[in-house]
Design a protein around this motif. Structure first.
Motif, PDB file in Angstrom:
ATOM      1  N   GLN A  15      -8.324   1.397  -7.566  1.00 31.80           N
ATOM      2  CA  GLN A  15      -8.912   0.161  -7.068  1.00 31.80           C
ATOM      3  C   GLN A  15      -8.017  -0.560  -6.076  1.00 31.80           C
ATOM      4  N   SER A  16      -6.753  -0.259  -6.090  1.00 34.00           N
ATOM      5  CA  SER A  16      -5.805  -0.961  -5.233  1.00 34.00           C
ATOM      6  C   SER A  16      -6.127  -0.700  -3.765  1.00 34.00           C
ATOM      7  N   GLU A  17      -6.365  -1.777  -3.009  1.00 35.41           N
ATOM      8  CA  GLU A  17      -6.678  -1.642  -1.587  1.00 35.41           C
ATOM      9  C   GLU A  17      -5.443  -1.310  -0.774  1.00 35.41           C
ATOM     10  N   LYS A  18      -4.275  -1.653  -1.302  1.00 39.85           N
ATOM     11  CA  LYS A  18      -3.046  -1.434  -0.548  1.00 39.85           C
ATOM     12  C   LYS A  18      -2.485  -0.028  -0.740  1.00 39.85           C
ATOM     13  N   LEU A  19      -2.971   0.717  -1.728  1.00 45.11           N
ATOM     14  CA  LEU A  19      -2.474   2.064  -1.982  1.00 45.11           C
ATOM     15  C   LEU A  19      -3.338   3.077  -1.245  1.00 45.11           C
ATOM     16  N   VAL A  20      -2.705   3.829  -0.379  1.00 49.13           N
ATOM     17  CA  VAL A  20      -3.414   4.817   0.424  1.00 49.13           C
ATOM     18  C   VAL A  20      -2.711   6.164   0.285  1.00 49.13           C
ATOM     19  N   THR A  21      -3.492   7.203   0.058  1.00 50.06           N
ATOM     20  CA  THR A  21      -2.937   8.557   0.007  1.00 50.06           C
ATOM     21  C   THR A  21      -3.297   9.277   1.295  1.00 50.06           C
ATOM     22  N   ILE A  22      -2.294   9.849   1.916  1.00 43.43           N
ATOM     23  CA  ILE A  22      -2.521  10.647   3.126  1.00 43.43           C
ATOM     24  C   ILE A  22      -2.294  12.111   2.772  1.00 43.43           C
ATOM     25  N   ASP A 126       1.545  -2.789   6.175  1.00 45.17           N
ATOM     26  CA  ASP A 126       1.714  -3.466   4.881  1.00 45.17           C
ATOM     27  C   ASP A 126       1.038  -2.753   3.710  1.00 45.17           C
ATOM     28  N   LYS A 127       0.809  -1.466   3.830  1.00 43.53           N
ATOM     29  CA  LYS A 127       0.185  -0.693   2.754  1.00 43.53           C
ATOM     30  C   LYS A 127       1.263   0.050   1.963  1.00 43.53           C
ATOM     31  N   PHE A 128       0.865   0.459   0.774  1.00 42.82           N
ATOM     32  CA  PHE A 128       1.663   1.352  -0.042  1.00 42.82           C
ATOM     33  C   PHE A 128       1.078   2.742   0.212  1.00 42.82           C
ATOM     34  N   VAL A 129       1.863   3.622   0.808  1.00 43.44           N
ATOM     35  CA  VAL A 129       1.350   4.921   1.248  1.00 43.44           C
ATOM     36  C   VAL A 129       2.017   6.047   0.475  1.00 43.44           C
ATOM     37  N   ILE A 130       1.185   6.976   0.040  1.00 45.35           N
ATOM     38  CA  ILE A 130       1.676   8.190  -0.611  1.00 45.35           C
ATOM     39  C   ILE A 130       1.339   9.361   0.310  1.00 45.35           C
ATOM     40  N   LEU A 131       2.361  10.112   0.688  1.00 46.74           N
ATOM     41  CA  LEU A 131       2.118  11.370   1.390  1.00 46.74           C
ATOM     42  C   LEU A 131       1.915  12.421   0.310  1.00 46.74           C
TER      43      LEU A 131
END
Length: 174
Positions: A15-22, A126-131
């Motif tokens: 649900q977190s809008e700031k967490l993005v997985t690439i 300003d996102k939390f990104v996971i590669l």
């Protein structure tokens, strides 16, 4: 983090809008690739004799590289003049989709780099990104591409991680 609300399980990570997985695999170019080792055209695999080299190039079946990316390299320590690569490229031009200097790893890196050039990295501001960490054999992601993506993301992200949402390794925090 998973939270239960009145019998319903809520995945707060999703649900977190700031967490993005690439997933870098999405930038994999599916065009067939081939390698051409110049060793096969050299005298004893080591010496470039111009007349023999040209003759072998003229007799070679170039159609096997139709619509493929082709990497030209030499697997021996032979000294190869620039014009030799140019001659091979000239023979490949009517058949190959594109010709590269280097082996399949060099080609793979260059193709990913090109595709990643199209990414608007500022969209990760300003996102939390996971590669995403795991790649398949069908769509391999070179380590150098993780490094490339890291360099592109650092100016924008609040936090950069490697792996999966449930188990990641922190790489960078603003």
């Amino acid at each position: 983090m998973v939270q239960e609300t009145k019998g319903e399980i809520v995945n707060k990570v999703k649900q977190s809008e700031k967490l993005v997985t690439i997933d870098l695999q999405q930038y994999f170019d599916t065009t067939p690739r081939a390698e051409l080792d110049l060793k096969q055209f050299l005298f004893k695999g080591m010496i470039l004799k111009e007349e023999d080299f040209r003759e072998q190039l003229n007799e070679f079946d170039w159609s096997q590289f139709e619509d493929q990316y082709v990497g030209i390299f030499c697997s021996t320590d032979a000294i190869i003049s620039k014009w030799a690569y140019m001659l091979v490229g000239q023979h490949l031009a009517p058949h190959a989709k594109e010709v590269f200097e280097g082996d399949s790893d060099d080609m793979l890196y260059e193709l990913y780099r090109r595709n990643l050039k199209q990414v608007d990295w500022s969209s990760y501001q300003d996102k939390f990104v996971i590669l995403k960490g795991c790649s398949s054999k069908e769509k391999p992601v070179p380590e150098s591409i993780y490094l490339h993506a890291t360099q592109k993301l650092i100016p924008y992200v609040k936090k950069l991680m490697y792996g999966e949402a449930c188990s990641n390794v922190p790489v960078y925090r603003a």
